[in-house]
Design a protein around this motif. Structure first.
Motif, mmCIF file in Angstrom:
data_model
loop_
_atom_site.group_PDB
_atom_site.id
_atom_site.type_symbol
_atom_site.label_atom_id
_atom_site.label_comp_id
_atom_site.label_asym_id
_atom_site.label_seq_id
_atom_site.Cartn_x
_atom_site.Cartn_y
_atom_site.Cartn_z
ATOM 1 N N ASN A 25 -14.692 -4.136 2.298
ATOM 2 C CA ASN A 25 -13.723 -4.726 1.368
ATOM 3 C C ASN A 25 -14.283 -6.004 0.755
ATOM 4 O OD1 ASN A 25 -10.780 -4.859 0.378
ATOM 5 N ND2 ASN A 25 -11.073 -6.872 1.311
ATOM 6 N N ALA A 26 -14.982 -6.836 1.573
ATOM 7 C CA ALA A 26 -15.572 -8.063 1.044
ATOM 8 C C ALA A 26 -16.689 -7.764 0.054
ATOM 9 C CB ALA A 26 -16.084 -8.922 2.193
ATOM 10 N N LEU A 27 -17.548 -6.779 0.383
ATOM 11 C CA LEU A 27 -18.667 -6.465 -0.500
ATOM 12 C C LEU A 27 -18.191 -5.867 -1.821
ATOM 13 C CD1 LEU A 27 -21.207 -4.958 2.085
ATOM 14 C CD2 LEU A 27 -21.218 -7.240 1.090
ATOM 15 N N ILE A 28 -17.154 -5.016 -1.763
ATOM 16 C CA ILE A 28 -16.714 -4.305 -2.965
ATOM 17 C C ILE A 28 -15.787 -5.166 -3.815
ATOM 18 C CG2 ILE A 28 -15.400 -2.307 -3.800
ATOM 19 C CD1 ILE A 28 -16.371 -0.821 -1.302
ATOM 20 N N PHE A 46 -11.818 -13.360 10.248
ATOM 21 C CA PHE A 46 -12.783 -12.782 9.316
ATOM 22 C C PHE A 46 -12.550 -13.468 7.972
ATOM 23 C CE2 PHE A 46 -14.469 -9.886 6.212
ATOM 24 C CZ PHE A 46 -15.575 -9.324 6.812
ATOM 25 N N LYS A 47 -13.516 -14.290 7.567
ATOM 26 C CA LYS A 47 -13.354 -15.107 6.375
ATOM 27 C C LYS A 47 -14.495 -14.847 5.414
ATOM 28 C CE LYS A 47 -12.793 -19.927 4.914
ATOM 29 N NZ LYS A 47 -12.757 -21.335 5.351
ATOM 30 N N ASP A 48 -14.144 -14.708 4.110
ATOM 31 C CA ASP A 48 -15.172 -14.560 3.082
ATOM 32 C C ASP A 48 -14.982 -15.651 2.048
ATOM 33 O OD1 ASP A 48 -13.595 -13.627 0.667
ATOM 34 O OD2 ASP A 48 -13.059 -12.008 2.041
ATOM 35 N N SER A 49 -16.032 -15.909 1.296
ATOM 36 C CA SER A 49 -16.009 -16.944 0.249
ATOM 37 C C SER A 49 -15.912 -16.301 -1.123
ATOM 38 C CB SER A 49 -17.283 -17.802 0.339
ATOM 39 O OG SER A 49 -18.442 -16.987 0.146
ATOM 40 N N GLY A 56 -9.673 5.111 -9.599
ATOM 41 C CA GLY A 56 -10.464 5.796 -10.616
ATOM 42 C C GLY A 56 -11.906 5.377 -10.603
ATOM 43 N N ASP A 57 -12.243 4.401 -9.751
ATOM 44 C CA ASP A 57 -13.641 3.938 -9.659
ATOM 45 C C ASP A 57 -14.137 4.097 -8.235
ATOM 46 O OD1 ASP A 57 -16.022 2.898 -10.552
ATOM 47 O OD2 ASP A 57 -15.398 0.817 -10.291
ATOM 48 N N GLY A 58 -13.631 5.128 -7.543
ATOM 49 C CA GLY A 58 -14.093 5.413 -6.189
ATOM 50 C C GLY A 58 -13.194 4.861 -5.110
ATOM 51 N N GLY A 59 -12.173 4.051 -5.442
ATOM 52 C CA GLY A 59 -11.304 3.496 -4.419
ATOM 53 C C GLY A 59 -10.145 4.432 -4.098
ATOM 54 N N THR A 60 -9.818 4.533 -2.797
ATOM 55 C CA THR A 60 -8.700 5.384 -2.368
ATOM 56 C C THR A 60 -7.463 4.570 -2.045
ATOM 57 O OG1 THR A 60 -9.356 5.285 -0.050
ATOM 58 C CG2 THR A 60 -10.311 7.050 -1.409
ATOM 59 N N GLY A 61 -7.587 3.255 -1.795
ATOM 60 C CA GLY A 61 -6.438 2.447 -1.444
ATOM 61 C C GLY A 61 -6.007 2.602 -0.005
ATOM 62 N N LEU A 62 -6.859 3.168 0.868
ATOM 63 C CA LEU A 62 -6.485 3.393 2.265
ATOM 64 C C LEU A 62 -7.249 2.499 3.233
ATOM 65 C CD1 LEU A 62 -6.240 7.285 2.368
ATOM 66 C CD2 LEU A 62 -4.365 5.660 2.482
ATOM 67 N N GLY A 63 -8.289 1.799 2.761
ATOM 68 C CA GLY A 63 -9.132 1.011 3.670
ATOM 69 C C GLY A 63 -8.347 -0.046 4.418
ATOM 70 N N MET A 64 -7.583 -0.889 3.693
ATOM 71 C CA MET A 64 -6.845 -1.958 4.344
ATOM 72 C C MET A 64 -5.602 -1.417 5.049
ATOM 73 S SD MET A 64 -8.854 -4.294 3.834
ATOM 74 C CE MET A 64 -7.906 -5.497 4.729
ATOM 75 N N ASN A 65 -5.063 -0.298 4.578
ATOM 76 C CA ASN A 65 -3.951 0.324 5.287
ATOM 77 C C ASN A 65 -4.401 0.831 6.649
ATOM 78 O OD1 ASN A 65 -2.348 3.274 5.620
ATOM 79 N ND2 ASN A 65 -1.060 1.478 5.199
ATOM 80 N N ILE A 66 -5.608 1.368 6.707
ATOM 81 C CA ILE A 66 -6.168 1.809 7.999
ATOM 82 C C ILE A 66 -6.340 0.615 8.924
ATOM 83 C CG2 ILE A 66 -8.239 2.778 9.086
ATOM 84 C CD1 ILE A 66 -8.502 4.612 6.655
ATOM 85 N N VAL A 67 -6.838 -0.519 8.373
ATOM 86 C CA VAL A 67 -6.999 -1.727 9.186
ATOM 87 C C VAL A 67 -5.650 -2.144 9.770
ATOM 88 C CG1 VAL A 67 -7.537 -4.194 9.066
ATOM 89 C CG2 VAL A 67 -9.018 -2.529 7.930
#
Length: 760
Positions: free
Chosen positions: A652-655, A683-686, A708-719
């Protein structure tokens, strides 16, 4: 002298009494003359002032129209030269505001004040430019009038004085003295109750009258006592009556009123002479007064004719305080007198009107109620239906022969446990008056035979039953639609859960695939080095063999070969060790993420293994990861789901967080929370941070800014689901645009027992 006086006739004495009217006539004449002169002076002064005002207004009209201020001021200076002028000013003049005011223009005594319009006439018509106010002093005329009044009054006074002296002496000698003696006799009677004989030796008419007076004193005294007693009794009776009373004579002159009359109409000192003058105050409206007087006249004539008391005449009467009193007026004759009785029925009439209004409001309210309403008596006979009842069921009041039979035809709603005809038995359920029974839902037939679903209530009164029925057709339809919508929603929810589970598994497999791709790339480097070293070592060994077989092997060549073999062995061992380490980390992470098995583990070890598998992604960026983890944190939990959390947060931070940022920092901090027996992971990002809307929806399923650009919207929901449902912890996030993002996880050191597959 006295003998001469006693021999004079009474006519001479009366002649002398005619002089006072003459004096009054003289005074009246003086007043008339003075008033006429004052009126003439006032008319002359007002006419003179009017002529001045008209003349001056005409002089000022053209300069004002042409806005010639200097001319206006010059004319004003000329006008003020009038000696009797006390006030001169221009009022409401168009285009000018600061014209001077001459004299004192406040209201003054002995002045005539006029406000003359200033009008300019031209071919276009009349133009009103303002007003001219002027005042003239008339004190000199008043002084002249006062002097004339003094002179004329003095002359009349001298004449009247001489005349009065003569009249006085004549009146005193002929009339006043005998009358005084009679008066003293009367006063003595009032003091003592005993008549005193009047001594009179005169032979004139007055002397004869006095002698007759003396002869009738005894009988008159007895008659007066009887009359006084009767009068007192009559007065007491009148005053004790509970209603207002007016006693009049045959000419309708008021003789007496009682206390109730004064209290009822707020009269303190009532001095009306006749009923007609009282009517002027009692009936201020002229038309109503004439009508009331006419009706009272009819009643009086009828009472005088029949000798009986009249029927009540109800009229609205004003008291002295301006209040309106509704009064019943009765009249009856009492010999030569008439008696009016007035009974205040204001409260009674007000109560009747309020009752009528209440009944009208009640009926109007019932008629216009938004639900059907029927009123029955104690025998269930229909007495009234409202407009909504007729509209809903089509029945008028006369259309229903038996209300009970109509209720007995009611039906229960589909799926209801109400028995047929239950509305008919609703009245028997009420045990006390005023109790509301219901609601009961049922179907009632209308005039066309169509059954309408209603919600019925019954209000049982002492002798009435009020039935209220509300049309619930739309509610029943809505309930059916709601059940259908609920069933459809449950079906869609099950399908959504299946789809979500599939997407989550796909997300996990995609994450694992990415992990495999990165590990394969990392392993390729040490394996390639090992293949290269082995190939080079084989070539070198082949040359050594050839040199040995040909006898050309030299010691220096063999020593060089030994050194190369030693270096190749070190390099080969290093490369194969790196490959083995990567494979071991991958095996552990892959096994944890695919199996989600519970075990004891060191938090630092798991995080390091996960970061190692993510190093291929991080190696090709300028972002760096800082790990500050307490090495003594040991957890009895699920390392696979925990690794999934770390992986999703890094991705999530990289993308998202580092989108458009070339160099960023990810800081992973963990420490032990002994108070709650938990591990706190920060977990902190700048990165770029998030808006308020994104922050509130970050854990929603299928929410992504890269749809529409490869995101499913489930990554943070899984977290979120792993943290709360599998690891038994909590997760909070804080962020602001341009200020990075901080995820704070609190995970219990010992995870709760759960089936982790059910929560993914």
């Amino acid at each position: 002298m006295m003998r001469w006086y006693n021999s004079r006739p009474l006519s001479v004495k009366f002649l002398l009494l005619a002089l006072p009217p003459s004096i009054l006539v003289g005074l009246f004449f003086l007043g008339f003359v003075l008033l006429n002169q004052a009126r003439l002076l006032e008319e002359n002064n007002r006419g003179y002032a009017q002529s001045l005002a008209v003349r001056d207004a005409e002089l000022l009209s053209r300069p004002l129209w042409n806005l010639e201020e200097s001319s206006v001021l010059a004319i004003l200076e000329t006008i003020k030269a009038e000696q009797r002028l006390t006030c001169l000013e221009l009022v409401n003049v168009l285009g000018f505001e600061d014209y001077p005011t001459y004299g004192n223009c406040s209201p003054q005594p002995n002045t005539v004040t006029l406000l003359q319009p200033i009008i300019f006439n031209d071919l276009q018509g009349q133009h009103r430019l303002g007003e001219l106010r002027l005042a003239l002093d008339i004190s000199a005329d008043t002084h002249t009038l006062f002097q004339s009044a003094i002179i004329l009054g003095g002359q009349i006074l001298l004449m009247l004085t001489a005349l009065s002296i003569g009249i006085f002496w004549g009146f005193r000698a002929t009339i006043l003295r005998p009358i005084s003696e009679v008066s003293e006799s009367i006063k003595a009677f009032r003091r003592t109750g005993v008549r005193q004989v009047v001594d009179c030796s005169s032979d004139d008419e007055l002397g004869q009258l006095i002698r007759e007076y003396n002869s009738g004193l005894v009988s008159q005294q007895e008659s007066e006592r009887a009359i006084l007693q009767a009068s007192r009794e009559f007065e007491t009776t009148i005053q004790s009556l509970p209603f207002a009373l007016i006693l009049v004579n045959s000419s309708h002159e008021v003789i007496a009123t009682n206390d109730a009359f004064e209290q009822q109409f707020s009269y303190s000192d009532w001095d009306q002479e006749t009923i007609d003058t009282w009517c002027l105050q009692a009936f201020p409206d002229e038309v109503y007064r004439e009508e009331s007087i006419a009706l009272m006249g009819i009643h009086i004539a009828h009472a005088n004719k029949t000798g009986r008391q009249t029927d009540p005449l109800v009229r609205e009467i004003k008291d002295t305080l301006g209040r309106t009193r509704t009064t019943e007026i009765r009249y009856f004759s009492l010999e030569t007198r008439g008696v009016f009785t007035l009974t205040d029925i204001t409260s009674h009439k007000h109560a009747e009107r309020e009752i009528a209004k209440s009944a009208e409001r009640f009926e109007t309210t019932i008629k216009n109620l938004p639900f059907a309403l029927a009123v029955t008596n104690s025998d269930q006979e229909l007495e009234m239906v409202n407009t909504e009842f007729t509209r809903l069921f089509g029945y008028e009041l006369s259309d229903i022969d038996s209300y009970s039979d109509w209720l007995a035809q009611s039906r229960p709603l589909p799926g209801s446990q109400v028995l047929p005809g239950a509305l008919q038995d609703l009245a028997s359920l009420a045990s006390t008056s005023g109790q509301v029974v219901g609601p009961i839902e049922a179907q009632v037939g209308d005039k066309s035979g169509y059954y309408i679903p209603v919600e019925a209530r019954l209000l049982q009164l002492t002798d009435r039953n009020i039935w209220a029925m509300t049309d619930i057709t739309e509610r029943v339809k809505a309930q059916i639609q709601l059940r259908q919508a609920r069933d459809h929603a449950e079906q869609m929810l099950n399908e959504l859960r299946i789809t979500q589970s599939s997407l989550i598994q796909s997300e996990k497999l995609a994450s694992l695939g990415s992990l495999v791709a990165g590990i394969a790339h990392e392993i390729n480097t040490p394996v390639g080095i090992g293949v290269t070293v082995a190939s080079s070592l084989g070539d070198r060994l082949k040359r050594i063999k050839e040199a040995t077989e040909s006898g050309a092997l030299r010691k220096s060549d063999f020593e060089q070969f030994i050194r190369e073999v030693d270096e190749a062995t070190v390099l080969l061992n290093s490369s194969l060790s790196n490959a083995a380490h990567l494979i071991q980390d991958f095996k552990q992470v892959a096994a944890d993420q695919t199996s989600s098995q519970r075990r004891r583990f060191n938090l630092l070890t798991v995080v390091s293994e996960v970061m190692s598998t993510l190093s291929p992604k991080l190696k090709h960026t300028r972002h760096k990861v800082i790990e500050q983890i307490d090495p003594d944190i040991v957890m009895d939990s699920y390392p696979g789901p925990l690794g999934q959390i770390i992986t999703n947060l890094v991705n999530n931070a990289l993308i998202h967080a580092f989108e458009g940022i070339k160099q960023g920092t990810i800081q992973v901090t963990a420490y032990r929370d002994d108070e709650h027996q938990a591990a706190r992971i920060l977990f902190k990002d700048s990165g770029c941070g998030m808006s308020e809307e994104q922050l509130t929806r970050i854990f929603d399923p299928f929410y992504t800014t890269r749809m529409g650009d490869g995101g499913t919207g489930l990554g943070m929901n899984i977290v979120y689901n792993i943290t709360n449902n599998i690891l038994g912890g909590t997760i909070n996030v804080t962020s602001k645009l341009g200020g990075g993002t901080l995820f704070e996880l609190r995970l219990p050191l010992t995870a709760p027992v759960t089936n982790s597959r059910d929560h993914l």
